[in-house]
Design an enzyme around this catalytic site. Sequence first.
Site, PDB file in Angstrom:
ATOM      1  CD  GLU A  99      11.509  -6.067  31.184  1.00 46.45           C
ATOM      2  OE1 GLU A  99      12.265  -6.619  30.381  1.00 46.45           O
ATOM      3  OE2 GLU A  99      11.239  -6.576  32.298  1.00 46.45           O
ATOM      4  CG  ASP A 113      16.982  16.815  33.139  1.00 42.43           C
ATOM      5  OD1 ASP A 113      18.140  17.248  33.308  1.00 42.43           O
ATOM      6  OD2 ASP A 113      16.292  17.048  32.138  1.00 42.43           O
TER       7      ASP A 113
END
Length: 304
Positions: A99, A113
């Site tokens: 995780e 991005d």
Amino acid sequence: MVDITHKINTLRAATATAIVKVSKQETIDAVVNNLVPKGNVFEMAKTAGLFAVKNTHLSIPDCHPIPIEYTSVAYKIEELSIQIIFEVKTVYKTGVEVEAMHGASIVALTMYDMLKPIDKEIEISTIRLVHKEGGKSSFKNKFPMVLKAAVFVCSDSVFAGDKEDRSGKIIVDKLTSYGVETEHYEIIPDEIDVIQEKVKAFAKEHQLVIFTGGTGLSPRDVTPEALSPLLESRIPGIEEAIRNYGQQRMPYAMLSRTVAGTLGKSVVLALPGSTNGARESMDAVFPHLLHVFHILKGKNHDSL
């Protein structure tokens, strides 16, 4: 997925890192001064990471859906590199290292991005686990000598040869897996004087003396009555942990009269005689129970 139903809940923590490397100082300046056209890079990436870590099981097939009870995201800038530090905590049966790495990777991808319109040469590298704690590896007990155990099966029917012992063999196998040597294994009848004779004799030379059977409520279930008067200190936490663990798995566990205590430097246990009862009792408290042997030698918890 891996079966974790036999495990107990512990505090689990993991820290992972990832590195986003840009090609020019202007990109770093835009991030720091919140001038990136797509928005605040640090906050947007952090938000993406928070969503990602709670949904790791939807992306990684073998990951269990687990409660994520704490997450933090921090950044460290060194020249043209932005280091992401991602920490996750939970109280559960399995760890959170995947995780934490998943969260760090999604933070890095989000930053990529958002920055790609102003920098065409960004790269992501070194996604790795830097720290984990809370599983078995965090509770290892090291001893200068091998711990020795004696295991007794209290059962009139097994002693008479009418039934085959299973619970005692399970206990022996479990002890072996924890690095404890079973020096003595014996089947005895449900008799108070026999049980007392065995515990007095074997507690002198063995760190663990374990009885399985005779902890129920039938007239011949006398193991608690035999052991309780001889124990110097009861350890109610062990008894509670065993019953609580069993009760979470089947409703009749509350009827077991599990006993745990010390006699000299030995820990004495009276566990259920059923196959599942013995297995689950061992899973409930081992290997963590072995920590008691450090305490019996006079060490405190903080020094271990």
